[in-house]
Motif scaffolding. Sequence first.
Motif, PDB file in Angstrom:
ATOM      1  N   LEU A  20      47.234  37.759  41.679  1.00 40.44           N
ATOM      2  CA  LEU A  20      46.004  38.039  42.417  1.00 40.44           C
ATOM      3  C   LEU A  20      46.255  38.683  43.785  1.00 40.44           C
ATOM      4  O   LEU A  20      45.576  39.666  44.118  1.00 40.44           O
ATOM      5  N   PRO A  21      47.217  38.220  44.604  1.00 38.51           N
ATOM      6  CA  PRO A  21      47.430  38.866  45.910  1.00 38.51           C
ATOM      7  C   PRO A  21      47.792  40.351  45.780  1.00 38.51           C
ATOM      8  O   PRO A  21      47.268  41.190  46.519  1.00 38.51           O
ATOM      9  N   ALA A  22      48.686  40.666  44.831  1.00 34.98           N
ATOM     10  CA  ALA A  22      49.086  42.064  44.630  1.00 34.98           C
ATOM     11  C   ALA A  22      47.908  42.896  44.134  1.00 34.98           C
ATOM     12  O   ALA A  22      47.729  44.052  44.530  1.00 34.98           O
TER      13      ALA A  22
ATOM     14  N   SER B  62      45.529  43.653  47.101  1.00 33.80           N
ATOM     15  CA  SER B  62      46.042  44.707  47.975  1.00 33.80           C
ATOM     16  C   SER B  62      45.970  46.064  47.301  1.00 33.80           C
ATOM     17  O   SER B  62      45.747  47.082  47.967  1.00 33.80           O
ATOM     18  N   THR B  63      46.136  46.091  45.974  1.00 40.05           N
ATOM     19  CA  THR B  63      46.025  47.347  45.223  1.00 40.05           C
ATOM     20  C   THR B  63      44.613  47.898  45.310  1.00 40.05           C
ATOM     21  O   THR B  63      44.404  49.093  45.542  1.00 40.05           O
ATOM     22  N   VAL B  64      43.634  47.026  45.122  1.00 42.29           N
ATOM     23  CA  VAL B  64      42.230  47.437  45.193  1.00 42.29           C
ATOM     24  C   VAL B  64      41.916  48.004  46.580  1.00 42.29           C
ATOM     25  O   VAL B  64      41.352  49.097  46.718  1.00 42.29           O
ATOM     26  N   VAL B  65      42.299  47.262  47.616  1.00 43.55           N
ATOM     27  CA  VAL B  65      42.018  47.695  48.995  1.00 43.55           C
ATOM     28  C   VAL B  65      42.700  49.030  49.278  1.00 43.55           C
ATOM     29  O   VAL B  65      42.103  49.956  49.840  1.00 43.55           O
TER      30      VAL B  65
ATOM     31  N   GLY C 230      46.062  45.698  32.376  1.00 48.17           N
ATOM     32  CA  GLY C 230      47.096  45.413  31.384  1.00 48.17           C
ATOM     33  C   GLY C 230      48.347  44.790  31.960  1.00 48.17           C
ATOM     34  O   GLY C 230      49.181  44.271  31.223  1.00 48.17           O
ATOM     35  N   GLU C 231      48.513  44.871  33.286  1.00 49.94           N
ATOM     36  CA  GLU C 231      49.714  44.324  33.925  1.00 49.94           C
ATOM     37  C   GLU C 231      49.416  43.075  34.754  1.00 49.94           C
ATOM     38  O   GLU C 231      50.278  42.599  35.482  1.00 49.94           O
ATOM     39  N   MET C 232      48.179  42.550  34.607  1.00 58.13           N
ATOM     40  CA  MET C 232      47.791  41.404  35.409  1.00 58.13           C
ATOM     41  C   MET C 232      48.024  40.084  34.686  1.00 58.13           C
ATOM     42  O   MET C 232      47.884  39.994  33.467  1.00 58.13           O
ATOM     43  N   LYS C 233      48.368  39.079  35.447  1.00 52.33           N
ATOM     44  CA  LYS C 233      48.421  37.720  34.923  1.00 52.33           C
ATOM     45  C   LYS C 233      46.989  37.213  34.789  1.00 52.33           C
ATOM     46  O   LYS C 233      46.210  37.324  35.731  1.00 52.33           O
ATOM     47  N   SER C 234      46.632  36.673  33.642  1.00 58.59           N
ATOM     48  CA  SER C 234      45.291  36.142  33.381  1.00 58.59           C
ATOM     49  C   SER C 234      44.204  37.116  33.832  1.00 58.59           C
ATOM     50  O   SER C 234      43.412  36.807  34.741  1.00 58.59           O
ATOM     51  N   PRO C 235      44.129  38.319  33.223  1.00 60.66           N
ATOM     52  CA  PRO C 235      43.156  39.322  33.672  1.00 60.66           C
ATOM     53  C   PRO C 235      41.713  38.859  33.556  1.00 60.66           C
ATOM     54  O   PRO C 235      40.866  39.253  34.358  1.00 60.66           O
TER      55      PRO C 235
ATOM     56  N   ASN D 264      41.636  36.820  36.890  1.00 58.98           N
ATOM     57  CA  ASN D 264      42.083  37.471  38.124  1.00 58.98           C
ATOM     58  C   ASN D 264      41.488  38.858  38.354  1.00 58.98           C
ATOM     59  O   ASN D 264      41.342  39.275  39.509  1.00 58.98           O
ATOM     60  N   LEU D 265      41.154  39.579  37.279  1.00 53.42           N
ATOM     61  CA  LEU D 265      40.609  40.926  37.472  1.00 53.42           C
ATOM     62  C   LEU D 265      39.264  40.903  38.197  1.00 53.42           C
ATOM     63  O   LEU D 265      39.089  41.627  39.185  1.00 53.42           O
ATOM     64  N   PRO D 266      38.288  40.082  37.746  1.00 53.38           N
ATOM     65  CA  PRO D 266      37.036  40.038  38.514  1.00 53.38           C
ATOM     66  C   PRO D 266      37.232  39.536  39.934  1.00 53.38           C
ATOM     67  O   PRO D 266      36.567  40.006  40.861  1.00 53.38           O
ATOM     68  N   LEU D 267      38.164  38.575  40.127  1.00 54.11           N
ATOM     69  CA  LEU D 267      38.442  38.087  41.479  1.00 54.11           C
ATOM     70  C   LEU D 267      39.028  39.198  42.350  1.00 54.11           C
ATOM     71  O   LEU D 267      38.677  39.337  43.527  1.00 54.11           O
ATOM     72  N   ALA D 268      39.913  40.015  41.757  1.00 50.40           N
ATOM     73  CA  ALA D 268      40.528  41.121  42.493  1.00 50.40           C
ATOM     74  C   ALA D 268      39.487  42.177  42.855  1.00 50.40           C
ATOM     75  O   ALA D 268      39.496  42.713  43.971  1.00 50.40           O
ATOM     76  N   ILE D 269      38.585  42.461  41.910  1.00 47.01           N
ATOM     77  CA  ILE D 269      37.552  43.473  42.158  1.00 47.01           C
ATOM     78  C   ILE D 269      36.566  42.994  43.214  1.00 47.01           C
ATOM     79  O   ILE D 269      36.320  43.673  44.212  1.00 47.01           O
ATOM     80  N   VAL D 270      36.012  41.794  42.994  1.00 47.19           N
ATOM     81  CA  VAL D 270      35.033  41.256  43.948  1.00 47.19           C
ATOM     82  C   VAL D 270      35.702  41.005  45.302  1.00 47.19           C
ATOM     83  O   VAL D 270      35.175  41.388  46.358  1.00 47.19           O
ATOM     84  N   GLY D 271      36.882  40.392  45.274  1.00 46.11           N
ATOM     85  CA  GLY D 271      37.585  40.087  46.520  1.00 46.11           C
ATOM     86  C   GLY D 271      38.027  41.338  47.255  1.00 46.11           C
ATOM     87  O   GLY D 271      37.783  41.490  48.454  1.00 46.11           O
ATOM     88  N   GLY D 272      38.681  42.252  46.512  1.00 46.42           N
ATOM     89  CA  GLY D 272      39.192  43.479  47.127  1.00 46.42           C
ATOM     90  C   GLY D 272      38.090  44.349  47.684  1.00 46.42           C
ATOM     91  O   GLY D 272      38.158  44.817  48.829  1.00 46.42           O
ATOM     92  N   LEU D 273      37.039  44.573  46.885  1.00 49.82           N
ATOM     93  CA  LEU D 273      35.942  45.420  47.341  1.00 49.82           C
ATOM     94  C   LEU D 273      35.115  44.734  48.429  1.00 49.82           C
ATOM     95  O   LEU D 273      34.537  45.408  49.284  1.00 49.82           O
TER      96      LEU D 273
END
Length: 438
Positions: free
Chosen positions: A11-13, A16-19, A220-225, A228-237
């Motif tokens: 999730l941290p990586a 940062s990728t999204v941002v 495809g490269e995320m742990k538990s997408p 973690n994917l929605p968290l990365a999108i909502v969190g990052g954006l």
Amino acid sequence: MNGKLNSTIGLPAALSTVVGMVIGSGVFFKPQAIYTATNGAPGLGIIAWILGGIITITAGLTAAEVSAAIPKTGGMMTYLSEIYGEKIGFLTGWMQTVLYFPGTIAALAVIFSQQVSELMGYGPQNMVVVLPVSLGIIIFIALLNTVGSSFGGFIQTVSTICKLLPLILIIIFGFIKGNGNPILTPLVGGETTVIGSLGQVLIATLFAYDGWINVGAIAGEMKSPEKNLPLAIVGGLSIVMAVYILINLAYLWVAPASELATSVAPAALVAQKIFGNTGGKLISIGILISVFGALNGYLLTAPRVPYVLSKEGLLPGSKIFSKLNKGGSPYNSIWLIAGLGCIYALSGQFNLLSDLTIFIIWVFYIFTFYGVVKLRKEKPDMVRPYKVPLYPIVPIVAILGGLFVIINQLITMTLVSLGGIIVTLIGLLVYSYKIKLR
């Protein structure tokens, strides 16, 4: 090797990728277009940054379901080809090749050259400086990417630092040293109406938020997408949206909206007021490096689209544009994108170019959002590593937000919008011709 991508991104990586993918040049330069559209009033501009962020978050959450379900290279062109057929997929790639990528590259080159002209003391509208610098920077970066890609990685790292540093410094010292100006009132100035201006300011903010479509590519490269994917999108954006709102509040705290509306480079104007001439110039150089990095990123990735289309024999001159040099670079495709970018850059119009690219790309974004609904109906048993939350509310918000922007743009910038549609639809003739030759 099993041919599968390893799930190594936590999730941290991902955050940062999204941002890193979204923050670009728009936050430094788009306030001029926004406060011009509001007739020098601050309120609607701040609201637009919030609305643009909400629309972008719903867009990212929706598109991520498609990209996670169709884990193939090629991005949106590939997704739409899978959902709607090869013709729509080609039209997507055609639009990206002849309009979106070169138009965006041209917009970045123009704003880069205007900033250079301003730093040199000639003013941002001096075409004697702006035009050669615009063309020169596109050709220079294309040449670098033709020779090799190792330089690209270095530039991306440096530019990431250089785009965050000015933002952080302006936010902190803007609130410390600013005198305070109206921030939320009035919404619009003079005879301008909220409804009449809203589409224009949203187009401007959506340019600053653009880049979110690439977020799903890391699924495809995320742990538990699925988690973690929605968290990365909502969190990052959400982080991006918070930064954009804070920086614009800092701009307004230092300089009134009416003054920001007259400056091609609002961030540089505010930096000069905060840090003086020398400090302002240093901040401006940091912004230039950020724009340089964004240009490099587009010229590094954009040629993959015409290259893929040419490998399938679908572009005119496919034999030429499908060639690689010894370094594995699709050099002819790079020069195709760069050449078109140079042609667009001759206009010298940053806001016109960026408005055109955002209008036309959002037409295809809406196809992507509806693709989620279409796949849910037609392929209910399809493997979906991630599903958009609050379905169908989130996709509907994304679609309605996109439709509002597109319809408003058709009304307020009819000729430019229709021109973009016509150039895109020419792709249907190209596709039909190339299919007959198969």
